[in-house]
Design an enzyme around this catalytic site. Sequence first.
Site, mmCIF file in Angstrom:
data_model
loop_
_atom_site.group_PDB
_atom_site.id
_atom_site.type_symbol
_atom_site.label_atom_id
_atom_site.label_comp_id
_atom_site.label_asym_id
_atom_site.label_seq_id
_atom_site.Cartn_x
_atom_site.Cartn_y
_atom_site.Cartn_z
ATOM 1 C CD GLU A 284 1.040 0.421 7.866
ATOM 2 O OE1 GLU A 284 0.085 -0.311 7.600
ATOM 3 O OE2 GLU A 284 1.495 1.275 7.075
ATOM 4 C CG PHE B 8 7.300 -8.403 2.805
ATOM 5 C CD1 PHE B 8 8.089 -8.521 1.665
ATOM 6 C CD2 PHE B 8 5.931 -8.594 2.685
ATOM 7 C CE1 PHE B 8 7.519 -8.827 0.433
ATOM 8 C CE2 PHE B 8 5.351 -8.906 1.454
ATOM 9 C CZ PHE B 8 6.152 -9.017 0.325
ATOM 10 N N GLY B 9 7.100 -4.925 2.930
ATOM 11 C CA GLY B 9 5.961 -4.069 2.577
ATOM 12 C C GLY B 9 5.278 -4.603 1.334
ATOM 13 C CE1 TYR B 10 1.410 -6.450 4.206
ATOM 14 C CE2 TYR B 10 -0.483 -6.048 2.795
ATOM 15 C CZ TYR B 10 0.065 -6.184 4.056
ATOM 16 O OH TYR B 10 -0.733 -6.024 5.165
ATOM 17 N N GLY B 11 1.883 -3.142 0.510
ATOM 18 C CA GLY B 11 0.830 -2.173 0.183
ATOM 19 C C GLY B 11 1.452 -0.795 0.066
ATOM 20 C CB SER B 12 0.572 2.494 1.534
ATOM 21 O OG SER B 12 0.707 2.234 2.915
HETATM 22 C C1 SIN Z 1 2.052 -2.648 3.839
HETATM 23 O O1 SIN Z 1 2.124 -1.810 2.944
HETATM 24 O O2 SIN Z 1 2.964 -3.518 3.963
HETATM 25 C C2 SIN Z 1 0.949 -2.648 4.843
HETATM 26 C C3 SIN Z 1 -0.346 -2.160 4.339
HETATM 27 C C4 SIN Z 1 -0.372 -0.705 3.960
HETATM 28 O O3 SIN Z 1 0.143 0.136 4.713
HETATM 29 O O4 SIN Z 1 -0.916 -0.372 2.895
#
Ligand code: SIN
Length: 194
Positions: A99, A24-28
Amino acid sequence: MSADTTELNRQRYDFSGIESIWLFGYGSLIYKVDFPFLEQRPAFIEGWTRRFWQGSHDHRGTPEAPGRVVTLIEQPGAVCKGMAFRVSPDVFEHLDVREKNGYLRLDTTLTFGEGGQAKGLVYIATEDNEAFLGHAPDADIARQIASASGPSGTNAEYLYRLAESLRALGADCPHTFSIESHLRCTAKKDISGH
Ligand code: SIN
């Protein structure tokens, strides 16, 4: 806890016999997809909220002038929308390095936009990591983002691209959108010299 979590994450799971796993990705991870995937689907996780509370010394800032990137903070009843990717476990060789500044790969349950659930993993930078910055007023976060830049580009680009991706996903994230408004004001003031 050391800010470099690469080794911790490598030791965390035994992927032997597993062909693919949901991430699951929520940011970049939503907009910078520099890894191969087998499938992608809009999804959300429950009980977590997105916050620009994690310091970035390696991507969107430097050790001297860290930027701010997102992590997830536990909040009962919260829903965090993002993108789920079904990946082969070898993808984590690369992602654990990407990460590494404080993020741990944790277990989660994803719910897909079109329905259905699956177990998966999510990178979360918990409060006990060295790069954690925590709460600050939105205007202060925007000011820090406006001036930070690192090897992956400006911190402002990180925020603008995330805000754009969240709108495309139909994700309401008042925290991100408020910082975005402050950042646009800061940028306008800089141009007009006020
Ligand atoms: C994410 O995107 O899920 C982790 C945080 C990031 O890399 O910005």
